[in-house]
Motif scaffolding. Sequence first.
Motif, short mmCIF file in Angstrom:
data_model
loop_
_atom_site.label_atom_id
_atom_site.label_comp_id
_atom_site.label_asym_id
_atom_site.label_seq_id
_atom_site.Cartn_x
_atom_site.Cartn_y
_atom_site.Cartn_z
N LYS A 173 -10.85 6.52 2.65
CA LYS A 173 -9.68 7.37 2.51
C LYS A 173 -9.25 7.85 3.90
O LYS A 173 -10.07 7.97 4.80
N TRP A 174 -7.93 8.13 4.04
CA TRP A 174 -7.40 8.55 5.34
C TRP A 174 -6.74 9.92 5.20
O TRP A 174 -5.93 10.13 4.31
N PRO A 175 -7.08 10.87 6.09
CA PRO A 175 -6.46 12.20 6.04
C PRO A 175 -4.96 12.14 6.31
O PRO A 175 -4.48 11.26 7.05
N ILE A 188 -5.35 -0.97 10.33
CA ILE A 188 -6.56 -0.15 10.40
C ILE A 188 -6.78 0.30 11.85
O ILE A 188 -7.15 1.45 12.11
N LYS A 189 -6.52 -0.59 12.78
CA LYS A 189 -6.69 -0.25 14.20
C LYS A 189 -5.79 0.91 14.59
O LYS A 189 -6.20 1.80 15.34
N VAL A 245 0.85 -1.19 0.00
CA VAL A 245 0.00 0.00 0.00
C VAL A 245 0.88 1.24 0.00
O VAL A 245 1.85 1.31 0.76
N THR A 246 0.57 2.20 -0.85
CA THR A 246 1.33 3.44 -0.91
C THR A 246 0.58 4.55 -0.16
O THR A 246 -0.60 4.44 0.12
N ILE A 247 1.30 5.63 0.16
CA ILE A 247 0.67 6.79 0.78
C ILE A 247 -0.43 7.35 -0.14
O ILE A 247 -1.49 7.75 0.32
N GLU A 274 -9.91 3.93 -1.49
CA GLU A 274 -10.50 3.20 -0.36
C GLU A 274 -9.93 1.80 -0.28
O GLU A 274 -10.57 0.86 0.21
N LYS A 275 -8.68 1.64 -0.71
CA LYS A 275 -8.02 0.34 -0.76
C LYS A 275 -7.77 -0.23 0.63
O LYS A 275 -7.81 -1.44 0.83
N PHE A 276 -7.48 0.64 1.60
CA PHE A 276 -7.12 0.20 2.95
C PHE A 276 -8.23 0.58 3.93
O PHE A 276 -8.46 1.75 4.19
#
Length: 333
Positions: free
Chosen positions: A182-184, A205-206, A167-169, A176-178
């Motif tokens: 999406k993550w800020p 994810i945790k 997984v890349t940044i 929404e791969k991880f």
Amino acid sequence: MVAMIQTLIDRKNAYLAQGGDGAEILFDVVSMDNYGALSNRRLDEQQAGARIDVKDHKRNPGDFVLWKESSAEQPGWEGRFSIGGETVSIHGRPGWHIECSVMSKAHLGEVFDIHGGGLDLIFPHHENEIAQSCCAHGTERMANVWMHNGYLQVEGRKMSKSEGNFVTIHDLLHTEKFGGRKWPGEVLRLAMLMTHYREPIDFSIKRLEEAESILAKWRHGDPQEGNVSADIIEPLLDDLNTPGAIRALHSLKDDKDFAASAQLLGVLPPKVEAELSKTEIASVCEQRLAFIRDKNWAEADRIRDELLARGIQLKDGKDPETGERVTTWELKR
């Protein structure tokens, strides 16, 4: 690369040998007095084993390839070297380490400030980079500071393309791969900074949810209204102790210096703007209270969840004088 290899030949740090797969230019590790200093390995320990390829044509077990002859099926370039007064032409390719020494010299100079990389690269890669660069340039060091990071895992497993968990940044920020979302950026930064760079980090994810929960407790502020706290700087001066800096940031969350300190670390929560006016929010809150009085919990919960999705968190309580239920609200991330 050919030019640097020629310099090493001229300075008696490299030699020509005939291996089983053709001609090779090898670095002579004995020619460097302090070879092995970075990894704290002595030359007499450089025997057959992990990452040491012992061949009969080598002068020493730890000698490594600078240029290697290619077969007709392998990629290769013409390399011309002057050895013992004669020109030797080898159609081949560079060894694993030489390109890094050449690139760092071209872009950073003979000696530069910080060289980073994974713990698995200390030996032989970084050790051999140092040998090439220092011997070619006549310097005592290649970099002033070496910083080696711990291994990266994803959900407890080593991250690799073969594992299917690479997984890349960019993936985390824009897809929404991880975790199906999406993550800020500030969440990703905090999740990484909570672990010291030399320690293994398990990207899960945790862990991202934990970082997001911490950020939700911090408020946005104006960095210009305070200064970066000395309590943040002190751990950073101790081998870039970011977990210590994050702990210090927790204690500053209600301090005027919080915003400037959080901005330095890249974890200042963004300013949240409500999509509804204060009057509209108050009206919806009254509507929800009416549902609660009617014991219509489903509708009351629906309003609460819809407001939360828009960044508005409700807090239920009681009026200290009348004892009636009241609802306040605040903007969240």
